[in-house]
Write an enzyme that holds these catalytic residues in place. Structure first.
Site, PDB file in Angstrom:
ATOM      1  N   SER A   1       0.820  -1.217   0.000  1.00 18.85           N
ATOM      2  CA  SER A   1       0.000   0.000   0.000  1.00 18.85           C
ATOM      3  C   SER A   1       0.851   1.264   0.000  1.00 18.85           C
ATOM      4  CB  SER A   1      -0.923   0.021   1.221  1.00 18.85           C
ATOM      5  OG  SER A   1      -1.821  -1.064   1.199  1.00 18.85           O
TER       6      SER A   1
ATOM      7  N   GLY B   1      -4.346  -1.685  -0.915  1.00 18.87           N
ATOM      8  CA  GLY B   1      -3.490  -1.372  -2.057  1.00 18.87           C
ATOM      9  C   GLY B   1      -3.278   0.123  -2.191  1.00 18.87           C
TER      10      GLY B   1
ATOM     11  N   GLY C   1      -2.738   3.902  -4.383  1.00 19.24           N
ATOM     12  CA  GLY C   1      -3.339   4.602  -5.503  1.00 19.24           C
ATOM     13  C   GLY C   1      -4.674   5.245  -5.184  1.00 19.24           C
TER      14      GLY C   1
ATOM     15  N   CYS D   1      -9.520  -1.584   3.406  1.00 18.44           N
ATOM     16  CA  CYS D   1      -8.724  -0.447   2.959  1.00 18.44           C
ATOM     17  C   CYS D   1      -9.122  -0.020   1.540  1.00 18.44           C
ATOM     18  CB  CYS D   1      -7.242  -0.783   3.081  1.00 18.44           C
ATOM     19  SG  CYS D   1      -6.179   0.669   3.179  1.00 18.44           S
ATOM     20  N   PHE D   2      -8.310  -0.291   0.538  1.00 18.48           N
ATOM     21  CA  PHE D   2      -8.664   0.039  -0.840  1.00 18.48           C
ATOM     22  C   PHE D   2      -9.957  -0.663  -1.233  1.00 18.48           C
ATOM     23  CE2 PHE D   2      -7.496   0.272  -5.493  1.00 18.48           C
ATOM     24  CZ  PHE D   2      -7.434   1.652  -5.553  1.00 18.48           C
TER      25      PHE D   2
ATOM     26  N   GLN E   1     -12.924   1.418  -0.219  1.00 15.53           N
ATOM     27  CA  GLN E   1     -13.179   2.523  -1.130  1.00 15.53           C
ATOM     28  C   GLN E   1     -13.832   2.051  -2.426  1.00 15.53           C
ATOM     29  OE1 GLN E   1      -9.207   4.110  -1.462  1.00 15.53           O
ATOM     30  NE2 GLN E   1      -9.061   4.363   0.750  1.00 15.53           N
TER      31      GLN E   1
ATOM     32  N   ASN F   1      -3.561   2.634   6.720  1.00 18.71           N
ATOM     33  CA  ASN F   1      -2.660   3.218   5.734  1.00 18.71           C
ATOM     34  C   ASN F   1      -3.480   3.597   4.520  1.00 18.71           C
ATOM     35  OD1 ASN F   1      -0.713   3.945   3.896  1.00 18.71           O
ATOM     36  ND2 ASN F   1      -0.129   1.850   3.415  1.00 18.71           N
TER      37      ASN F   1
ATOM     38  N   HIS G   1      -6.887  -2.135   8.610  1.00 18.36           N
ATOM     39  CA  HIS G   1      -6.248  -3.422   8.355  1.00 18.36           C
ATOM     40  C   HIS G   1      -6.512  -4.385   9.513  1.00 18.36           C
ATOM     41  CE1 HIS G   1      -3.230  -2.109   5.079  1.00 18.36           C
ATOM     42  NE2 HIS G   1      -4.071  -1.124   5.269  1.00 18.36           N
TER      43      HIS G   1
ATOM     44  N   GLU H   1      -5.865  -7.419   9.688  1.00 20.02           N
ATOM     45  CA  GLU H   1      -4.797  -8.415   9.855  1.00 20.02           C
ATOM     46  C   GLU H   1      -3.771  -7.946  10.869  1.00 20.02           C
ATOM     47  OE1 GLU H   1      -2.977  -5.435   7.534  1.00 20.02           O
ATOM     48  OE2 GLU H   1      -4.886  -6.425   7.207  1.00 20.02           O
TER      49      GLU H   1
END
Length: 377
Positions: free
Chosen positions: A42, A224, A226, A252-253, A256, A294, A344, A346
């Site tokens: 990420s 991830g 971007g 996370c990504f 979104q 993140n 996250h 994990e």
């Protein structure tokens, strides 16, 4: 020399490889877990500043790698450890940075730089050492300002696996999960396997037809790097698989992208959430979770009340939000088996407060399968 796009300059000592690197400068607030941060896909395209003053104390090892390599574009620390001391250490962090050709800088006032970024937001930056240190101020600033912006940038292809691979379920197999690798961590795959899933990790370029041909029990979108606004193909894939009735979990990504698939927009945060001490409220339980995060983008939807998906997926609500700035931290669909979180679970390397979400995902998949079996009868 660390140079920011607003013209700020910070002189320090070369750390890691010598040369030049460009990227968006961001800060991470974890006091531990620097190796997991460095190897988290990420962080691709970003120069990471560690707010903890002492980095490298415990060295580096193979076990704590979250992927096969270091992904950060550059590394900024205040005081690197001179000698690592830990029974698990196999090598120094310096050696890892050099072998991965990561250009870094040490001996700078990381607190001052962090406050600067907090005031003005994340921005393009560059680190120049060795022969590149001697280039002119004007040339260095021009290179920084000419660097790629994170807004509108799709980095999934850079970090995703090239070939699909599978990881067998541990213990009793309850089904399979197709994982779209947008920068997945090793620990995420392991946690899914521990819950009884046979895990199929797929390149980010696969189609919905390919995913459905695997007849998975569920779909998972990973974290991830971007801008989610630049990932239209992934949104389309997710919508097609959701319409096929496959349960979904995203982190996370992946949170979104679920937001976009449901018809909501995304936006760039001023300086993002990065670190292992981010407080999040679970609205259903009232419980506060300390989470590992993140991300520099977020989903734009109201945190109170029930919303309607404009793309035909029914009722949706925000399940979690940040206690620091009320940013959306989780989405729950009320009419389809789909949910996601912005952090996250994990927990590598961070708190375990959110690890239960993998159990919740398992329960959703098992319940969905049981309901399907009942309908078939």
């Amino acid at each position: 020399m660390l140079v920011l796009e607003d013209g700020s300059r910070y002189v320090g000592r070369a750390y890691g490889s010598l040369g030049q690197t460009l990227g968006e400068i961001v800060f991470a607030t974890g006091m531990t877990g620097y190796q997991e941060t460095l190897t988290d896909p990420s962080y691709a395209g970003q120069i990471v500043l560690m707010t903890a003053p002492h980095i490298g104390n415990t060295g580096a090892n193979d076990e704590d790698m979250e992927s096969s390599r270091i992904w950060v574009s550059g590394f900024v620390v205040r005081e690197p450890a001179r000698v690592p001391s830990n029974f698990r250490s196999q090598r120094t962090l310096d050696a890892d940075l050099e072998s991965n050709a990561v250009v870094g800088i040490s001996g700078v006032d990381t607190r001052a730089i962090t406050r600067h970024i907090r005031s003005l937001g994340s921005m393009r930056s560059g680190i120049f050492s060795g022969e590149r240190y001697d280039s002119s101020e004007g040339e260095q600033l021009e290179l920084v300002r000419g660097g790629a912006s994170m807004r509108g940038r799709n980095l999934s292809d850079d970090v995703s696996t090239v070939e699909p691979y599978s990881v067998p379920a541990q213990g009793e197999r309850i089904g399979s999960v197709a994982v779209l690798d947008l920068g997945v961590k090793t620990s995420t795959v392991n946690y899914l396997a521990e819950r009884g899933f046979e895990v199929f990790v797929l390149p980010q370029s696969v189609t919905a037809e390919h995913v459905l041909s695997l007849n998975p029990s569920a779909l998972f979108f990973s974290n991830g790097p971007g801008d989610p606004a630049a990932s239209d193909a992934h949104v389309t894939l997710l919508q097609e698989v959701l319409r096929a009735g496959v349960p979904y979990f995203g982190i996370c990504f992946g949170n979104q992208l679920l937001g976009r698939a449901l018809g909501f927009g995304t936006y760039k945060l001023p300086f993002g959430h990065r670190g292992i001490n981010q407080p999040v409220l679970d609205k259903a339980t009232g419980r506060v979770e300390i989470t590992s995060q993140n991300h520099g983008f977020a989903v734009d939807m109201p945190i109170e009340g029930i919303s309607e998906s404009t793309t035909g997926f029914g009722r949706v609500e925000v399940s979690h939000y940040s206690l620091n700035d009320q940013v959306v931290e989780g989405i729950r669909c009320l009419d389809i088996p789909a949910f996601s979180v912005q952090y996250h679970p994990e927990s590598a390397a961070g708190p375990h407060d959110a690890n239960y979400l993998f159990d919740r995902f398992r329960d959703v998949v098992v319940a969905h399968a049981a309901a399907g079996a009942g309908d078939a009868k």
